[in-house]
Design a protein around this motif. Structure first.
Motif, mmCIF file in Angstrom:
data_model
loop_
_atom_site.group_PDB
_atom_site.id
_atom_site.type_symbol
_atom_site.label_atom_id
_atom_site.label_comp_id
_atom_site.label_asym_id
_atom_site.label_seq_id
_atom_site.Cartn_x
_atom_site.Cartn_y
_atom_site.Cartn_z
ATOM 1 N N GLN A 1 -24.507 -6.652 1.824
ATOM 2 C CA GLN A 1 -23.897 -6.852 1.194
ATOM 3 C C GLN A 1 -22.317 -6.432 1.003
ATOM 4 O O GLN A 1 -21.757 -6.664 0.904
ATOM 5 C CB GLN A 1 -24.473 -7.726 -0.485
ATOM 6 N N LYS A 2 -22.688 -4.740 0.375
ATOM 7 C CA LYS A 2 -21.930 -3.723 0.694
ATOM 8 C C LYS A 2 -21.271 -3.937 1.354
ATOM 9 O O LYS A 2 -20.086 -3.836 1.047
ATOM 10 C CB LYS A 2 -22.740 -2.539 0.005
ATOM 11 N N THR A 3 -21.706 -4.142 2.261
ATOM 12 C CA THR A 3 -20.782 -3.965 3.743
ATOM 13 C C THR A 3 -20.094 -4.929 3.961
ATOM 14 O O THR A 3 -18.691 -4.948 4.498
ATOM 15 C CB THR A 3 -21.771 -4.279 4.975
ATOM 16 N N ILE B 1 -7.816 -8.258 16.016
ATOM 17 C CA ILE B 1 -8.208 -8.550 14.651
ATOM 18 C C ILE B 1 -7.918 -9.421 13.378
ATOM 19 O O ILE B 1 -9.274 -9.953 12.864
ATOM 20 C CB ILE B 1 -8.637 -7.298 14.376
ATOM 21 N N LEU B 2 -6.789 -9.319 13.029
ATOM 22 C CA LEU B 2 -6.357 -9.642 12.228
ATOM 23 C C LEU B 2 -6.810 -11.491 12.013
ATOM 24 O O LEU B 2 -7.067 -12.373 11.345
ATOM 25 C CB LEU B 2 -5.137 -9.389 11.566
ATOM 26 N N ALA C 1 -12.919 -6.649 2.569
ATOM 27 C CA ALA C 1 -11.826 -5.771 1.686
ATOM 28 C C ALA C 1 -10.526 -4.821 2.711
ATOM 29 O O ALA C 1 -9.235 -5.010 2.361
ATOM 30 C CB ALA C 1 -12.325 -4.772 0.424
ATOM 31 N N ASP C 2 -10.945 -4.215 3.571
ATOM 32 C CA ASP C 2 -10.477 -3.029 5.033
ATOM 33 C C ASP C 2 -9.846 -4.156 5.785
ATOM 34 O O ASP C 2 -8.768 -3.853 6.320
ATOM 35 C CB ASP C 2 -11.580 -2.172 4.777
ATOM 36 N N THR C 3 -9.958 -4.838 6.154
ATOM 37 C CA THR C 3 -9.839 -5.636 7.467
ATOM 38 C C THR C 3 -8.345 -6.542 6.816
ATOM 39 O O THR C 3 -7.468 -6.244 7.920
ATOM 40 C CB THR C 3 -10.816 -6.857 8.569
ATOM 41 N N PRO C 4 -8.461 -7.186 5.862
ATOM 42 C CA PRO C 4 -7.289 -7.714 5.704
ATOM 43 C C PRO C 4 -5.867 -6.367 5.802
ATOM 44 O O PRO C 4 -4.684 -6.491 5.713
ATOM 45 C CB PRO C 4 -6.999 -8.510 4.773
ATOM 46 N N GLU C 5 -6.580 -5.445 5.482
ATOM 47 C CA GLU C 5 -5.828 -4.503 4.808
ATOM 48 C C GLU C 5 -4.985 -3.628 6.030
ATOM 49 O O GLU C 5 -4.605 -2.572 5.686
ATOM 50 C CB GLU C 5 -5.253 -3.870 3.751
ATOM 51 N N LEU C 6 -5.877 -2.932 7.513
ATOM 52 C CA LEU C 6 -5.350 -2.892 8.105
ATOM 53 C C LEU C 6 -6.489 -1.451 8.426
ATOM 54 O O LEU C 6 -5.663 -0.452 8.982
ATOM 55 C CB LEU C 6 -3.629 -2.467 8.386
#
Length: 798
Positions: free
Chosen positions: A649-651, A64-65, A657-662
């Motif tokens: 847009q909020k999604t 995913i990353l 924001a969340d994906t690169p932070e696992l």
């Protein structure tokens, strides 16, 4: 809704084939590294049983990353390889007669098939395996580099020996005194072994941790394993002798409270103290030494809780008090830690107190403090009474410079790499007729593993049975020359693989300086918590050594690292065949699809947490993907609705924001909320906005995303640009309008104040009746009345 059927098997096999044929993401070590991101997953051992769902979790997380960062413009290097040497394949060969290279090759093929089927976007062009001669040639080259610098050496010492596996075991492979693989009782054995001098780098292995972004508990385990401590070496004079016993202590302020000394069995024998001990004590000591020699190091550590010991009849003199202090042998003291001699201060150490109470030894308090092990004010300490611990720790060594020296001690010992097994890289050493070791010549690398061997365990390396191996040495080096028959610990293979990846086909170097400079160090390393001590220490040691030889320009191999948790069985226990709770990912893929498996495992909870399997939730995730497929593939209602567009847009913001932070579980939760709003409105996104949502899904569910994307696009979604949120389209306020049926709450309508004020009562009724939760309750019913209190509540009377 769409009439298009979501056939996961058809969709996933189609796109898997297309990606392979298009050579997607391959040979990525040759792309521009100026904007590089090197993602690394811990080397996998290719077991015959194939992937389990735990493998899927960690590999999917890193995939995913990789996909996310590619879509954000990064040049991602995401290689794959196999830690292919090791005991399991050899044990299987012993049992069945099938050569390890055959079982290993078959196991790798199984893993490759499964990984491609679940859509892991590895760079297969740079695939490596440690059992390939083109790889272990360079493992042997590193050995020779260490040997030439005096950092690979031979020494005789006690080792953990498994009589069943017929090999040396590392301490970590001994569990409660038994072999972790075959459960046989492990014994101690003296043997000439090869070691790497990792202790040469012990201080830098501590200080380098300041330069990396690792979990703090992981750093602490590295520090604890190295075990650096500041203290004082003290020479205690043996009474009636000109000999001394050297002790290392971190608490010299407590020396007046020393009431006994404990020496390890090995040091008692090494110092030949039997020569000066009273005759009456010799038999008991001899019996104790015999009994302790049969214990493994791990058993002796465990024995700290129930200490044993024997009085030698010898005494040392306490230099501060002048008193005689008895000397005991106890096997909880290990020869390799410190000096192998420990001073007993039972008033201020719980372990010493337990020993003193068991054997009725004197206990003298010498520190006054609330906690008996804490620092405080000295008492019963002669001229040092009244000093603080800090003052005494400076004053006492200064007064006894002839017998005391301020120094450091380390728990870390050199790395034992010899293994008496077949399936490993041969140690590139040959012996002349006088038995002296010599390095194998560079032109003879790779120093090939012979194939004419007998796998049956004999207590010696199977390589001794090879005629070809012996003949090869005599042919190349001369009559009477013999090979080293041991192979290397598989940790050696896995301690430098991340370097080879960047130039995996190079036949002249382990990797070119250019490629090493371009791609190293690793930017992000995903690794299981079971590997956080030795593998990391060894990899860091190799990196620092190769840097010192001028081959590398960096000191730490892994700049950022995180650990995945464990996928537990449905019963909440660790998966195992014996418990019957193993989940086979192939079965899940067949029934629900690879995308469902990926999204479910990422949605289970935080990546670092242990999580039990729940098939009901798997079904829910499959249903979630079907709902997305229907929403995207239908062409009904592609008129933009402000609330749906705002939610998109909020999604985008949340998933970005969340994906690169696992934080994959919360990113998926945000996409699920988006789908709920999308469905409630029966649409509300344009074609372009639908594509934005599909891009968010693409790293998580790559197959279905590619299928939906190709409804109107020809290029792959996985090389498209990541969506950016348009903040001007975000509605900051939202009204939740409760919808009742016959006075009971059955749903809610989420809508902006501006949109709500513009709607008529009839329009609000239409929107309320379109909600899925309301719609199903109205089937076959007659609506008699619609009550609406503006901005407060709506009630359908049936």
């Amino acid at each position: 809704m769409s009439n298009t059927l979501y056939n996961h098997q058809e969709i996933e096999t189609k796109w898997q084939e297309v990606w392979e044929n298009d050579h997607l993401f391959q040979d990525s070590a040759k792309i521009n590294p100026a904007n590089k991101l090197y993602l690394l997953f811990a080397f996998a051992y290719p077991s015959g049983s194939g992937l389990h769902v735990g493998h899927v979790e960690s590999k999917t997380a890193l995939d995913i990353l990789a996909r996310y960062h590619r879509m954000n413009g990064k040049d991602v290097f995401f290689p794959v390889g196999w830690d292919a040497f090791g005991l399991p394949a050899e044990n299987y060969a012993i049992k069945t007669g099938t050569p390890p290279e055959v079982t290993t090759k078959n196991a790798i093929a199984t893993f490759e098939r499964q990984l491609k089927r679940i859509g892991i976007s590895y760079d297969w062009d740079n695939e490596i395996a440690t059992c390939d001669p083109t790889y272990y040639k360079w493992t042997q080259w590193i050995f020779l580099e260490l040997f030439s610098k005096g950092l690979a050496y031979q020494a005789t010492g006690k080792v953990n020996w498994c009589p069943s596996c017929q090999t040396v075991l590392a301490n970590e492979q001994v569990v409660n005194g038994r072999c972790e693989r075959c459960d046989s009782e492990v014994i101690q054995k003296d043997m000439k072994q090869w070691f790497f001098k990792i202790t040469e780098y012990r201080d830098e292995l501590i200080s380098g941790l300041d330069d990396v972004d690792w979990p703090n508990p992981t750093k602490q385990q590295q520090i604890n394993w190295i075990g650096k401590s500041e203290g004082v070496e003290v020479d205690f004079a043996l009474k009636n002798s000109n000999r001394q016993l050297k002790v290392f202590t971190t608490r010299v302020d407590t020396i007046a409270g020393v009431t006994f000394m404990v020496i390890s069995p090995e040091k008692f024998a090494e110092f030949k103290l039997v020569e000066i001990q009273p005759e009456a004590n010799k038999k008991a000591c001899e019996d104790y030494l015999t009994a302790s020699s049969k214990k493994t190091e791990e058993e002796r550590k465990i024995g700290e809780k129930n200490k044993t010991g024997v009085d030698t009849g010898l005494f040392v003199t306490n230099p501060v008090t002048g008193k005689d202090v008895p000397v005991w042998i106890a096997d909880y003291v290990l020869a390799g830690y410190g000096t192998g001699v420990v001073m007993g201060v039972p008033a201020h150490d719980p372990r010493d107190k337990a020993f003193a109470k068991k054997f009725d030894l004197e206990i003298i308090p010498v520190i006054e403090s609330e906690d008996e092990v804490a620092y405080g004010t000295l008492i019963n300490s002669g001229k040092y009474t009244g000093l603080s611990s800090k003052e005494a720790m400076e004053k006492i060594p200064a007064d006894f410079t002839d017998i005391m020296k301020v120094t450091q001690n380390y728990r870390l010992r050199d790395w034992l790499i010899s293994r008496q097994r077949y399936w490993g890289a041969p140690i590139p050493i040959v012996y002349d007729p006088e038995g002296q070791p010599h390095p194998v010549k560079q032109e003879h690398l790779p120093w090939l593993l012979p194939t004419d061997v007998d796998f049956k365990p004999t207590g010696e390396s199977p390589l001794r049975s090879s005629v070809e191996f012996k003949e090869r040495v005599e042919k190349l080096y001369g009559k009477g020359w013999t090979p080293e028959y041991d192979t290397m610990d598989t940790f050696v293979d896995s301690s430098w693989y991340f370097l080879r990846y960047v130039d995996s086909k190079n036949e002249l170097q382990f990797a070119s300086p250019e490629q090493l400079k371009n791609w190293l160090p690793v930017d992000f390393y995903m690794i299981g918590p079971e590997h956080i001590v030795l593998h990391l220490l060894y990899s860091r040691f190799f990196t620092k050594f190769l840097r010192d030889q001028g081959y590398l320009k960096f000191s730490e191999p892994f700049m950022k690292m995180r650990h995945q948790g464990m996928i537990l069985g449905p019963d909440g226990r660790k998966m195992s065949k014996s418990k019957g709770n193993v989940i086979n990912p192939d079965d899940v893929v067949e029934k629900f699809g690879a995308d469902t498996l990926r999204v479910y495992e990422m949605f289970m909870g935080p990546i670092e947490a242990d999580k039990p399997w729940d098939e009901r939730s798997v079904v829910g995730v499959h249903r979630f993907l079907r709902r997305i497929f229907d929403l995207v593939m239908t062409e009904d209602n592609e008129v933009e609705m402000p609330r749906v567009v705002s939610k998109l847009q909020k999604t985008i913001q949340k998933v970005t924001a969340d994906t690169p932070e696992l934080k994959f579980n919360t990113a998926i939760a945000a996409m699920m909320e988006m789908v709920n709003v999308w469905e409630e409105h029966g649409g509300g996104l344009s074609k372009a906005q639908k594509e934005q949502f599909v891009k968010l899904l693409a790293p998580y569910a790559p197959f279905i995303a590619e299928e939906m994307w190709h409804k109107v696009n020809k290029n792959t979604i996985h090389q498209s640009e990541w969506p950016k949120a348009d903040e001007s389209l975000i509605q900051q306020d939202e009204i939740i309008l409760p919808i009742q049926i016959n006075g009971k709450l059955r749903g809610d309508l989420r809508i902006s104040p501006a949109e709500l004020s513009a709607l008529s009562k009839e329009q609000i009724q239409t929107m309320a009746m379109a909600l899925p939760s309301i719609q199903k309750r109205l089937e076959g019913q007659e609506i008699k009345k619609f009550i609406y209190i503006p901005g407060k509540i709506a009630n359908l009377v049936i």
